[in-house]
Design an enzyme around this catalytic site. Structure first.
Site, mmCIF file in Angstrom:
data_model
loop_
_atom_site.group_PDB
_atom_site.id
_atom_site.type_symbol
_atom_site.label_atom_id
_atom_site.label_comp_id
_atom_site.label_asym_id
_atom_site.label_seq_id
_atom_site.Cartn_x
_atom_site.Cartn_y
_atom_site.Cartn_z
ATOM 1 N N ARG A 122 29.668 34.658 52.739
ATOM 2 C CA ARG A 122 30.518 33.946 53.733
ATOM 3 C C ARG A 122 31.494 34.356 54.410
ATOM 4 O O ARG A 122 32.364 33.840 54.968
ATOM 5 C CB ARG A 122 30.896 32.599 53.079
ATOM 6 C CG ARG A 122 29.564 31.616 52.708
ATOM 7 C CD ARG A 122 29.873 30.269 52.073
ATOM 8 N NE ARG A 122 30.229 29.434 52.994
ATOM 9 C CZ ARG A 122 30.725 28.105 52.640
ATOM 10 N NH1 ARG A 122 30.439 27.692 51.226
ATOM 11 N NH2 ARG A 122 31.039 27.282 53.406
ATOM 12 N N PRO A 166 34.581 31.684 42.635
ATOM 13 C CA PRO A 166 35.204 31.861 41.592
ATOM 14 C C PRO A 166 36.445 31.077 41.203
ATOM 15 O O PRO A 166 37.154 30.981 42.019
ATOM 16 C CB PRO A 166 35.511 33.484 41.767
ATOM 17 C CG PRO A 166 35.192 33.726 42.807
ATOM 18 C CD PRO A 166 34.836 32.483 43.743
ATOM 19 N N GLU A 167 36.535 30.354 40.077
ATOM 20 C CA GLU A 167 37.642 29.869 39.811
ATOM 21 C C GLU A 167 38.355 30.583 38.658
ATOM 22 O O GLU A 167 37.530 31.864 38.330
ATOM 23 C CB GLU A 167 37.213 28.211 39.154
ATOM 24 C CG GLU A 167 36.424 27.475 40.277
ATOM 25 C CD GLU A 167 35.987 26.206 39.542
ATOM 26 O OE1 GLU A 167 36.912 25.726 39.052
ATOM 27 O OE2 GLU A 167 35.028 25.642 40.378
ATOM 28 N N ARG A 227 54.059 11.720 40.479
ATOM 29 C CA ARG A 227 53.010 11.838 41.577
ATOM 30 C C ARG A 227 52.107 10.645 41.691
ATOM 31 O O ARG A 227 51.476 10.419 40.635
ATOM 32 C CB ARG A 227 52.347 13.078 41.369
ATOM 33 C CG ARG A 227 53.250 14.233 41.272
ATOM 34 C CD ARG A 227 52.149 15.859 41.174
ATOM 35 N NE ARG A 227 53.073 16.997 40.747
ATOM 36 C CZ ARG A 227 53.184 17.992 41.699
ATOM 37 N NH1 ARG A 227 52.452 17.865 42.559
ATOM 38 N NH2 ARG A 227 53.965 18.903 41.122
#
Length: 274
Positions: A112, A2-3, A155
């Site tokens: 998992r 899930p994102e 960055r």
DNA sequence: AGTCAAACCTGGGCGC
DNA sequence: TGCGCCCAGGTTTGAC
């Protein structure tokens, strides 16, 4: 699994069902999923509490309970939190069952075993690991074109790992990063500080667009993902690059390629993404 | 600061 | 059928 769009879909499906229901008992089959307090304390404290509200921050579910308690859940890769109407038999992946006062259940299953639970006083939510350092909500008002432009400039890291960094933007994962980069026409290895203003704009819009479409499609079900009612999402039908190596780009026809970046797969179109 | 590998787990898919 | 390998939506930790 899930994102942001998947967690958002779990959130809204549970929000439609849980508020007002009371937990009358807990069966915990895999104690290690409870991060805090101790598994025994967790079961004791949660019993008798009533669900008030279901929220989300990044990929964390924030479930507020009566007496000022907050139940925080991270589903990690294969976690599922499902309101179960019938008294179905328990699969070997079901690790936690909340028994509700309407006879139904809220179950947590996770093949998992990476998913985690925290139970904290609402005021102590920052004590949940990873919460304090979470970056901006990409669909919130703090995420602006100006913010993205400024941050990228400072960055030197490559776009793919940067967008996966939860302390930068909260909620993006492997699928939606790859999809956003494709829509923006940007190569996953591009250093963040090399984007021109037009490219930053394209990336900003692509991130929002792909997340909004993901939510509209009720999430991406590549394998395990289901929402709070056990239903799969549909956004997997709309993916343009993710897990499509060798298949033609829908924009230019060139075969989609896969790279390994920082231990993660990155799917991209060598024709469209520069 | 950035980059990488390994760890936490179980299972699916593929080549042989 | 079976073995060995690589892959998997996430995150943390520790090393260079």
């Amino acid at each position: 699994m899930p994102e942001l769009p998947e967690v958002e879909t779990v959130k809204s499906t549970l929000q439609e069902r849980l508020p007002g229901l009371t937990i009358c008992g807990v069966d915990l089959y895999l104690p290690k999923i409870i991060q805090t307090p101790s598994p025994e304390e967790f079961c004791r404290q949660v019993a008798g509490k009533t669900f008030l509200d279901v929220g989300r921050r990044g990929k964390y579910l924030l479930i507020s309970l009566s007496r000022g308690l907050m139940l925080v859940v991270h589903l990690r890769m294969t976690g599922q939190l499902v309101y179960t109407v019938t008294d179905e038999s328990r699969s070997k992946y079901t690790h936690l069952i909340f028994h509700l006062n309407n006879g139904h259940q809220l179950r947590f299953a996770d093949m998992r075993q990476f998913g985690r639970f925290w139970l904290v006083p609402e005021a102590d939510i920052q004590a949940v690991k990873g919460m304090k350092s979470l970056g901006v909500e990409p669909l919130g008002s703090e995420f602006t074109l100006n913010f993205l432009e400024k941050e990228l400039k400072t960055r030197r890291t490559r776009l793919k790992p940067l967008l996966l960094d939860q302390t930068f933007i909260a909620g993006l994962g492997n699928i939606y990063v790859d999809e956003a980069l494709h829509r923006a026409g940007l190569h996953p290895l591009r250093p963040a500080n090399t984007l021109n203003p037009r490219e930053v704009g394209a990336l900003f819009r692509a991130i929002r667009e792909v997340l909004e479409e993901g939510i509209a499609g009720r999430g991406t079900s590549v394998r395990d993902y289901v929402d709070g009612t056990g239903q799969a999402g549909t956004f997997q039908e709309k993916l343009r690059v993710y897990r499509r190596s060798g298949r033609p780009c829908i924009q230019c026809g060139k075969p989609i390629e896969r790279l390994r970046i920082g231990g993660r797969s990155a799917y991209f179109c060598p024709g469209c993404q520069r």
